[in-house]
Write an enzyme that holds these catalytic residues in place. Structure first.
Site: not given
Length: 283
Positions: A10, A12, A43, A72, A102-104, A141, A145, A161, A172, A212, A262
């Site tokens: 896959s 992204e 995203t 997402h 959760r997101g940034d 992660y 994280h 989750k 990640q 990043f 991915h």
């Protein structure tokens, strides 16, 4: 060892902001069809900043490429009402895969956090609203994280989750195979048996990768930094070396039985295709 013909791939993307970006992404999607991708994910900007463009991009992928698309969704800045509306809109377009995060928070964020504090709450809400309609991916992660206090606390959050209804996870990106293998082993010891798909980041630009990685807590091993630093002005050499490094990383993962890869393609196709071709994944 995973057989190549059973490995899922896959990729992204992020939502393009211009008409030229839309056209370019369509070309990238067409080239990446050579990987026979299981889906393309799109995203969701920090604080929900690209919410509308994420929807538009996902629908465009479904129409233009006939490859399943997975939007997402993030907690930050989201309410139950707007997530419910998005879920209904995606169902209406026959989109049945979601990446729930959760997101940034955007830099300088002063807005309302939203109705969901953690990804497990978002997963629970999606399940309550839509039952088993969506295949839900969550984040994992292997190198912990950056906001988790301990590795065990991070593993506990991941388990929440999964218990909330996640079908699979995408990690990640990382460049240390042992970190991934240890994480998967720790999950299995806690009874977590969903597929944990490694996220793969091709190396195209050292400064970008370093930035990043500092933000998301992904480690660039010292030996890799030392090899990449002298190449930062020689894009061709850096990318050729990066393709070799990431190819080797992927081959180790395949040898250890991963069910999929991915690729964080960043709306580009060249490096992902070069790595995939080295692995024998290009049809």
């Amino acid at each position: 060892m995973t057989a190549i013909n059973t490995l899922t791939v896959s990729c992204e993307f992020f939502p393009p902001r211009t008409e030229d970006g839309i056209i370019k992404l369509r070309q990238v999607q067409e080239r990446l069809k050579a990987l026979n991708p299981a889906y393309y994910s799109v995203t969701f900007g920090a604080g929900g900043s690209t919410q509308e463009k994420t929807y538009e991009t996902v629908v465009d992928i479904q129409i233009q490429s006939n490859i399943p698309a997975a939007p997402h969704l993030s907690c930050i800045g989201s309410t139950r009402d707007n997530i419910r509306q998005l879920l209904q809109a995606y169902q209406a377009k026959n989109i049945n895969r979601i990446v729930a995060l959760r997101g940034d928070q955007p830099s300088g964020w002063a807005g309302r956090l939203g109705d969901f504090n953690y990804a497990n709450e978002l997963v629970e809400f999606i399940r309550a609203e839509t039952g088993d309609y969506f295949h839900i991916e969550v984040a994992a992660y292997p190198e912990v994280h950056p906001q988790s206090k301990t590795p065990q606390a991070d593993l506990n959050y991941f388990a929440q989750k999964v218990r909330a209804g996640a079908n699979s996870a995408i990690t990640q990106y990382f460049y240390n195979v042992d970190a991934y293998l240890y994480f998967v082993d720790a999950c299995q010891k806690q009874g977590i048996d969903i597929p944990i798909i490694p996220g793969i980041m091709p190396i195209s630009n050292y400064e970008q990768l370093s930035r990043f990685s500092d933000i998301c807590g992904a480690e660039i091993p010292r030996w890799l930094r030392k090899r990449l630093e002298p190449m930062h002005e020689d894009k061709t050499a850096l990318q050729a070396f990066g393709v070799d490094v990431v190819t080797h990383l992927c081959q180790q993962l395949i040898n250890n039985g991963v069910s999929g890869l991915h690729f964080y393609a960043l709306n580009q196709s060249d490096l992902t295709l070069r790595i995939a071709n080295n692995l024998g994944l290009v049809t």
